[in-house]
Design a protein around this motif. Structure first.
Motif, PDB file in Angstrom:
ATOM      1  N   VAL A   1       0.856  -1.178   0.000  1.00  8.05           N
ATOM      2  CA  VAL A   1       0.000   0.000   0.000  1.00  8.05           C
ATOM      3  C   VAL A   1       0.894   1.229   0.000  1.00  8.05           C
ATOM      4  CG1 VAL A   1      -1.809   1.274   1.225  1.00  8.05           C
ATOM      5  CG2 VAL A   1      -1.764  -1.236   1.313  1.00  8.05           C
ATOM      6  N   VAL A   2       0.590   2.168  -0.867  1.00  8.94           N
ATOM      7  CA  VAL A   2       1.357   3.410  -0.908  1.00  8.94           C
ATOM      8  C   VAL A   2       0.390   4.581  -0.910  1.00  8.94           C
ATOM      9  CG1 VAL A   2       1.557   3.350  -3.435  1.00  8.94           C
ATOM     10  CG2 VAL A   2       3.163   4.716  -2.098  1.00  8.94           C
ATOM     11  N   PHE A   3       0.680   5.576  -0.082  1.00 10.07           N
ATOM     12  CA  PHE A   3      -0.126   6.795   0.027  1.00 10.07           C
ATOM     13  C   PHE A   3       0.619   7.922  -0.689  1.00 10.07           C
ATOM     14  CE2 PHE A   3      -1.424   4.066   3.405  1.00 10.07           C
ATOM     15  CZ  PHE A   3      -2.770   4.325   3.628  1.00 10.07           C
ATOM     16  N   VAL A   4      -0.025   8.517  -1.677  1.00 12.24           N
ATOM     17  CA  VAL A   4       0.604   9.546  -2.501  1.00 12.24           C
ATOM     18  C   VAL A   4      -0.062  10.890  -2.236  1.00 12.24           C
ATOM     19  CG1 VAL A   4       1.146  10.271  -4.848  1.00 12.24           C
ATOM     20  CG2 VAL A   4       1.159   7.835  -4.258  1.00 12.24           C
ATOM     21  N   ASP A   5       0.731  11.868  -1.864  1.00 14.09           N
ATOM     22  CA  ASP A   5       0.222  13.214  -1.610  1.00 14.09           C
ATOM     23  C   ASP A   5      -0.361  13.776  -2.907  1.00 14.09           C
ATOM     24  OD1 ASP A   5       0.388  16.242  -1.437  1.00 14.09           O
ATOM     25  OD2 ASP A   5       1.054  15.732   0.589  1.00 14.09           O
ATOM     26  N   LYS A   6      -1.604  14.228  -2.848  1.00 19.62           N
ATOM     27  CA  LYS A   6      -2.285  14.682  -4.059  1.00 19.62           C
ATOM     28  C   LYS A   6      -1.702  15.976  -4.609  1.00 19.62           C
ATOM     29  CE  LYS A   6      -6.668  13.851  -4.541  1.00 19.62           C
ATOM     30  NZ  LYS A   6      -8.146  13.797  -4.386  1.00 19.62           N
ATOM     31  N   GLU A   7      -1.101  16.784  -3.748  1.00 18.88           N
ATOM     32  CA  GLU A   7      -0.523  18.046  -4.196  1.00 18.88           C
ATOM     33  C   GLU A   7       0.904  17.871  -4.708  1.00 18.88           C
ATOM     34  OE1 GLU A   7       0.629  22.512  -2.498  1.00 18.88           O
ATOM     35  OE2 GLU A   7      -0.398  21.063  -1.208  1.00 18.88           O
ATOM     36  N   THR A   8       1.751  17.213  -3.919  1.00 16.70           N
ATOM     37  CA  THR A   8       3.166  17.103  -4.277  1.00 16.70           C
ATOM     38  C   THR A   8       3.463  15.908  -5.170  1.00 16.70           C
ATOM     39  OG1 THR A   8       3.738  15.724  -2.361  1.00 16.70           O
ATOM     40  CG2 THR A   8       3.769  18.135  -2.060  1.00 16.70           C
ATOM     41  N   LYS A   9       2.548  14.921  -5.228  1.00 13.61           N
ATOM     42  CA  LYS A   9       2.732  13.677  -5.987  1.00 13.61           C
ATOM     43  C   LYS A   9       3.794  12.768  -5.368  1.00 13.61           C
ATOM     44  CE  LYS A   9      -0.184  15.328  -9.002  1.00 13.61           C
ATOM     45  NZ  LYS A   9      -1.607  14.881  -8.985  1.00 13.61           N
TER      46      LYS A   9
ATOM     47  N   PRO B   1       5.299   9.949  -2.644  1.00 15.46           N
ATOM     48  CA  PRO B   1       4.843   8.811  -1.846  1.00 15.46           C
ATOM     49  C   PRO B   1       5.217   9.013  -0.377  1.00 15.46           C
ATOM     50  CG  PRO B   1       6.863   8.238  -2.991  1.00 15.46           C
ATOM     51  CD  PRO B   1       6.524   9.642  -3.410  1.00 15.46           C
ATOM     52  N   VAL B   2       4.241   9.294   0.473  1.00 18.23           N
ATOM     53  CA  VAL B   2       4.548   9.688   1.847  1.00 18.23           C
ATOM     54  C   VAL B   2       4.348   8.560   2.861  1.00 18.23           C
ATOM     55  CG1 VAL B   2       4.135  12.141   1.465  1.00 18.23           C
ATOM     56  CG2 VAL B   2       2.211  10.656   2.074  1.00 18.23           C
ATOM     57  N   ARG B   3       3.795   7.443   2.425  1.00 20.59           N
ATOM     58  CA  ARG B   3       3.697   6.298   3.314  1.00 20.59           C
ATOM     59  C   ARG B   3       3.683   5.015   2.487  1.00 20.59           C
ATOM     60  NH1 ARG B   3       2.426   4.635   8.587  1.00 20.59           N
ATOM     61  NH2 ARG B   3       1.228   2.703   8.718  1.00 20.59           N
ATOM     62  N   PHE B   4       4.352   3.986   3.007  1.00 19.72           N
ATOM     63  CA  PHE B   4       4.415   2.679   2.358  1.00 19.72           C
ATOM     64  C   PHE B   4       4.140   1.603   3.398  1.00 19.72           C
ATOM     65  CE2 PHE B   4       6.944  -1.151   1.674  1.00 19.72           C
ATOM     66  CZ  PHE B   4       6.480  -1.568   0.432  1.00 19.72           C
ATOM     67  N   GLU B   5       3.349   0.597   3.016  1.00 24.22           N
ATOM     68  CA  GLU B   5       3.065  -0.544   3.881  1.00 24.22           C
ATOM     69  C   GLU B   5       3.175  -1.823   3.069  1.00 24.22           C
ATOM     70  OE1 GLU B   5      -0.942   0.120   5.083  1.00 24.22           O
ATOM     71  OE2 GLU B   5      -0.515   1.988   6.147  1.00 24.22           O
ATOM     72  N   ALA B   6       3.602  -2.906   3.698  1.00 27.24           N
ATOM     73  CA  ALA B   6       3.635  -4.221   3.055  1.00 27.24           C
ATOM     74  C   ALA B   6       3.038  -5.248   4.009  1.00 27.24           C
ATOM     75  CB  ALA B   6       5.059  -4.605   2.685  1.00 27.24           C
ATOM     76  N   TYR B   7       2.267  -6.185   3.440  1.00 31.25           N
ATOM     77  CA  TYR B   7       1.558  -7.185   4.237  1.00 31.25           C
ATOM     78  C   TYR B   7       1.810  -8.584   3.705  1.00 31.25           C
ATOM     79  CZ  TYR B   7      -1.115  -3.222   6.061  1.00 31.25           C
ATOM     80  OH  TYR B   7      -1.489  -2.044   6.656  1.00 31.25           O
ATOM     81  N   ASP B   8       1.776  -9.530   4.610  1.00 33.35           N
ATOM     82  CA  ASP B   8       1.866 -10.950   4.270  1.00 33.35           C
ATOM     83  C   ASP B   8       0.486 -11.453   3.850  1.00 33.35           C
ATOM     84  OD1 ASP B   8       2.958 -13.426   3.898  1.00 33.35           O
ATOM     85  OD2 ASP B   8       3.664 -13.673   5.965  1.00 33.35           O
ATOM     86  N   ASP B   9       0.416 -12.710   3.427  1.00 32.25           N
ATOM     87  CA  ASP B   9      -0.877 -13.322   3.122  1.00 32.25           C
ATOM     88  C   ASP B   9      -1.751 -13.365   4.378  1.00 32.25           C
ATOM     89  OD1 ASP B   9      -0.864 -14.184   0.315  1.00 32.25           O
ATOM     90  OD2 ASP B   9       0.820 -15.454   0.927  1.00 32.25           O
ATOM     91  N   PRO B  10      -3.055 -13.196   4.238  1.00 29.13           N
ATOM     92  CA  PRO B  10      -3.940 -13.306   5.415  1.00 29.13           C
ATOM     93  C   PRO B  10      -3.895 -14.714   6.007  1.00 29.13           C
ATOM     94  CG  PRO B  10      -5.071 -12.276   3.553  1.00 29.13           C
ATOM     95  CD  PRO B  10      -3.788 -12.826   3.020  1.00 29.13           C
TER      96      PRO B  10
END
Length: 269
Positions: free
Chosen positions: A219-227, A229-238
């Motif tokens: 999961v990556v969160f991208v700032d709509k103004e600056t473009k 990537p201000v946060r990154f997350e990684a997950y294993d299989d449920p």
């Protein structure tokens, strides 16, 4: 370049308190009112649907362009990593990054077990200067290789890869690898707020397990103004019966300031 001791934390208690206060408010959330929840548990603001515009490829291109305009940036760095099966507490620190030649400096201020840990890297020197937290740090900085095995046993990424750019390339490479292997890649988007900023949340699902897959979901969160990537997350299989896998790692970049003139002296320890 001699070793020198540096005051633990930010320059003053007030500076440390500002970093802590910011970190406490940086969990992603939809732009609706209500209490902030952990990133892994936040419900989307609207029903997600396959990404259309901008799609993942366009997002990566725009983010690369935005990063290419930066000589340097500084702000608050927050990370949480699963090491040897155990998820760490959130670690929060002051960060300075120079994009070219590459340079990274982080001084962790919380939690207490990590307070005083400092890392510094400059491509001009190639080595990482590392001061552990606690009593071990009283001896000053150690000079280690960027790929030092002992350091990487307790950190998921080498210090040169702690910035926004490497995190973006991690997402791009993970998706490209799946496509090369003809594995399905699902991308969903939704609107969120993160550290008071309006962001687009990209959820990238890579459901087919294989030895080279980076994660089941990133999961990556991208700032709509600056473009950016201000946060990154990684997950294993449920796990069986669960809808979301265990968090493997999460990295956030907040309270950002750009092109302030971060020089080589910021990485000399």
């Amino acid at each position: 370049m001699g070793v020198r001791n540096v005051m633990v934390g930010l320059a003053s208690a007030a500076g440390g308190a500002a970093v802590v206060a910011l970190a406490q408010a940086q969990n992603p959330k939809p732009p609706a009112t209500g209490p902030v929840k952990p990133a892994a548990a936040v419900a989307p603001a609207v029903a997600t649907e396959p990404a259309k515009a901008p799609d993942l490829s366009t997002m990566v291109t725009e983010a690369r362009t935005a990063l290419g305009k930066l000589r340097d940036y500084s702000g608050t760095f927050t990370r949480q990593e699963r090491i040897k099966g155990a998820l760490s507490a959130e670690q929060v620190g002051e960060m300075k990054v120079r994009t070219s030649p590459a340079g990274v400096y982080v001084n962790f201020v919380r939690p207490e077990a990590s307070a005083g840990m400092e890392v510094s890297y400059s491509a001009k020197k190639s080595k990482v200067a590392y001061r552990p937290a606690g009593v071990a740090g009283r001896r000053g900085f150690l000079k280690i290789d960027a790929d030092d095995a002992k350091f990487l046993a307790d950190n998921r990424h080498p210090v040169p890869d702690w910035g926004m750019g490497p995190m973006l390339e991690l997402v791009a490479a993970a998706a490209a690898r799946e496509k090369t292997l003809n594995n399905p890649v699902e991308v969903y988007t939704s609107e969120y707020q993160f550290a008071t900023r309006n962001v687009t949340r990209y959820e990238v699902l890579m459901r087919r397990p294989h030895a080279f897959r980076y994660a089941a979901k990133v999961v990556v969160f991208v700032d709509k103004e600056t473009k950016l990537p201000v946060r990154f997350e990684a997950y294993d299989d449920p796990r069986p019966g669960a809808t979301t896998g265990d968090l493997l790692e999460a990295y956030s970049f907040t309270d950002l300031k750009f092109n302030t003139g971060v020089g080589e002296n910021s990485f000399e320890y």
